[in-house]
Design a protein around this motif. Sequence first.
Motif, PDB file in Angstrom:
ATOM      1  N   GLN A   1      31.746 -50.660  31.323  1.00 27.34           N
ATOM      2  CA  GLN A   1      31.158 -51.923  30.871  1.00 27.34           C
ATOM      3  C   GLN A   1      31.088 -52.877  32.059  1.00 27.34           C
TER       4      GLN A   1
ATOM      5  N   GLN B   1      39.122 -61.413  23.989  1.00 21.97           N
ATOM      6  CA  GLN B   1      39.223 -62.550  23.070  1.00 21.97           C
ATOM      7  C   GLN B   1      38.948 -63.821  23.865  1.00 21.97           C
TER       8      GLN B   1
ATOM      9  N   LYS C   1      50.572 -55.073  27.582  1.00 23.74           N
ATOM     10  CA  LYS C   1      49.470 -54.810  26.653  1.00 23.74           C
ATOM     11  C   LYS C   1      48.767 -53.500  26.999  1.00 23.74           C
TER      12      LYS C   1
ATOM     13  N   SER D   1      28.408 -54.821  27.514  1.00 22.37           N
ATOM     14  CA  SER D   1      29.561 -54.815  26.607  1.00 22.37           C
ATOM     15  C   SER D   1      29.159 -54.037  25.364  1.00 22.37           C
ATOM     16  N   THR D   2      29.996 -53.128  24.919  1.00 23.68           N
ATOM     17  CA  THR D   2      29.640 -52.336  23.726  1.00 23.68           C
ATOM     18  C   THR D   2      29.552 -53.244  22.499  1.00 23.68           C
TER      19      THR D   2
ATOM     20  N   ARG E   1      34.063 -57.713  27.161  1.00 21.15           N
ATOM     21  CA  ARG E   1      34.539 -59.005  26.637  1.00 21.15           C
ATOM     22  C   ARG E   1      35.903 -58.887  25.984  1.00 21.15           C
TER      23      ARG E   1
END
Length: 249
Positions: A38, A44, A111, A13-14, A42
Amino acid sequence: MNFNIIDIEEIDSTNSFALKQFSVGELKGGDVILANYQTSGRGQTQNSWESEKGMNLTFSIVLEPKTIDASKQFLITQVVSLAIFNTLQGIVNSNELSIKWPNDIYFGNKKIAGILVQNIITGNKISCSIIGIGLNVNQERFISDAPNPISIKNIFGNELDTQLLLKSLLYTFSETHKLILTAESVYKLKREYLLKLYKYNVEHTYLDKGGRFSGTIRDVDEYGRLIIIDHSQSERKYMFKEVEFLIDK
Ligand code: BTN
């Protein structure tokens, strides 16, 4: 603001990488970690972030704000949401685009981008903010259980150069970031954020711990709480995850 893009082929994950590297002094403000893929992106609240290899933008901006109080983290949320909104608006030019409180970017009811801001607090100031951005660009099909993803390609049918998009996003981010410098511009930032907000000033159905209710978003406060006026004209204030937007039927 000058950016230094660090291109990585594959990483878990960055955001996790940037947090780790910053804490050992290997990164500084202005560094941008960009990943082609990735392995455990990740989202929220324990969610994961789906992004097909090489198709989208997944990156984290390292910011060292220095002067922002820990209690004012929402300023960063507003800057980054508005920057992504304005960049995308330059491409899609549609009133379907909005910011869903606190920091999702929506096209219609879907989204198109998600933001994960993780702050390091020293004393009562934000010493470092890792701003993770996942923007769906060229991916056509989404396989995770994310409820409503959409990409720019889904909207337009044609592909976009992710590198160019990143450059334009970073430029807009650095311009928008200037709005946190004075009280007047912070007010302007909030006005702009509010005007882009999904379901702002229109009645909608929500769910909180007391059940369903109908209300209208009127404001956000300096801590990022969403202010909804319900039918009895009472003001209800919510922190993230304390209220859910129910889908229009
Ligand atoms: C959300 O749940 O809406 C937030 C998604 C944030 C995803 C981005 S992709 C780049 C950065 N690295 C991560 O692991 N997450 C963020």
